[in-house]
Design an enzyme around this catalytic site. Structure first.
Site, PDB file in Angstrom:
ATOM      1  CE1 TYR A   1      28.592  53.539  35.302  1.00  0.00           C
ATOM      2  CE2 TYR A   1      26.489  54.088  36.277  1.00  0.00           C
ATOM      3  CZ  TYR A   1      27.422  53.890  35.309  1.00  0.00           C
ATOM      4  OH  TYR A   1      27.066  54.131  33.894  1.00  0.00           O
TER       5      TYR A   1
ATOM      6  CG  ASP B   1      32.552  52.178  35.311  1.00  0.00           C
ATOM      7  OD1 ASP B   1      33.650  52.621  35.120  1.00  0.00           O
ATOM      8  OD2 ASP B   1      31.642  52.036  34.380  1.00  0.00           O
TER       9      ASP B   1
ATOM     10  CG  HIS C   1      32.256  47.699  31.857  1.00  0.00           C
ATOM     11  ND1 HIS C   1      33.220  48.661  32.508  1.00  0.00           N
ATOM     12  CD2 HIS C   1      31.178  48.436  31.471  1.00  0.00           C
ATOM     13  CE1 HIS C   1      32.652  49.901  32.063  1.00  0.00           C
ATOM     14  NE2 HIS C   1      31.451  49.709  31.662  1.00  0.00           N
TER      15      HIS C   1
END
Length: 286
Positions: free
Chosen positions: A114, A153, A254
């Site tokens: 992330y 991500d 997402h």
DNA sequence: ATGTCTGTAGTATACAGA
């Protein structure tokens, strides 16, 4: 072997959708981001439901923010939490965020990431984002990039084709040359952006802001990436965004990204074969 | 362009982060 990544934007509030999605898509390895739970809270909420489904679990959380996890039913060994020499925000005086977790699953070295958002290019968080990406690159370079899978991500749109309106994003985070260069340094280790390689020139997004009906209008960005080293790159059979998981009530902002790999030969990854140039049977997008 | 969602604090509604 099916590998997937999903920024769930709170595992707790995504609990019913996450379990239903696991049952529906049956991924073998799952990288989660933004669980927003402590390790203990994640275990309390998910351990039995995941064990019932055959998953081993490694979670790295801090509670309110961030939080990453790996789920695997093809082995989950040698877990590393965080990055070596990981930068902190803010400096000085804080400890590293829970933004990376790595384990060996099905013969691959898988990292769920992330990447810091960066906020705006003039915010101190932006420099932190670039330093964090360099620490990720250094960790991968010190290992065996050929067996690496980095999924999560990235908070970077690799090119203008990965943003619904490039003109609107000029000067914003996620698209700046420095961020794209940092992603390029990762790719230079021999990683492949397998969804883009499968769908060259296609409109493929993985994130849509909750606001302003952006999903309905398909005004999104492709910032959730699956990057694979040479070992897995020759085994890719499908690579796609599970847009259906963004629909309906109570979604994450997402969508998951799903990659199917051929099985490796017994005990041997074998010679690396380049991906075919003609897509085989692939799921239909949109 | 900033319309939504999330968790937290704390008990109603604000704030921050994305």
């Amino acid at each position: 072997m099916r590998v997937a990544t999903w920024n769930v934007n709170s595992a707790k509030s995504r609990l019913p959708r996450l379990l239903a999605w696991l049952d529906q898509r049956a991924p073998d390895v799952v990288c989660l981001q933004e669980t927003k739970l402590s390790d203990q809270a994640f275990a309390t909420t998910f351990d039995s439901a995941l064990a019932e489904r055959g998953y081993q679990v490694a979670h790295f959380g801090q509670g309110r923010w961030n939080g990453v996890a790996l789920l695997s039913r093809v082995g989950l060994d040698d877990v590393d939490r965080g990055l070596p020499d990981e930068p902190c925000f803010p400096e000085p005086g804080s400890s590293p965020d829970a933004r990376a977790i790595t384990a060996t699953c099905g013969g691959l070295r898988v990292t769920s990431v992330y990447v810091p958002n960066g906020r705006t290019p003039d915010d101190p968080h932006y420099g932190y984002k670039l330093r964090w990406l360099d620490a990720l690159r250094a960790m991968l370079a010190s290992g065996t990039p050929g067996s690496a899978v980095v999924a999560g991500d990235m908070n970077i749109a690799p090119t203008d084709a990965d943003v619904w309106d490039p003109d609107l994003f000029v000067g914003s985070t996620h698209v700046t040359p420095a961020e794209r260069a940092a992603l390029g340094e990762l790719m230079a280790l021999g990683l492949h952006d397998v969804v883009r390689e499968r769908w060259p020139g296609h409109r493929v997004f993985s994130y849509w802001d909750y606001r302003a009906g952006r999903f309905h209008q398909d005004k999104g960005m492709r910032i959730d990436l699956v990057l694979v080293g040479a070992d897995a790159a020759g085994r890719v059979q499908a690579a796609w965004v599970d847009r259906a998981a963004r629909k309906g009530s109570g979604p994450s902002d997402h969508a998951p990204v799903i990659v199917d790999l051929d099985e490796a030969p017994d005990g041997d990854i074998g010679p690396v074969v380049p991906p075919p140039t003609t897509p085989a049977k692939l799921p239909h997008l949109s």
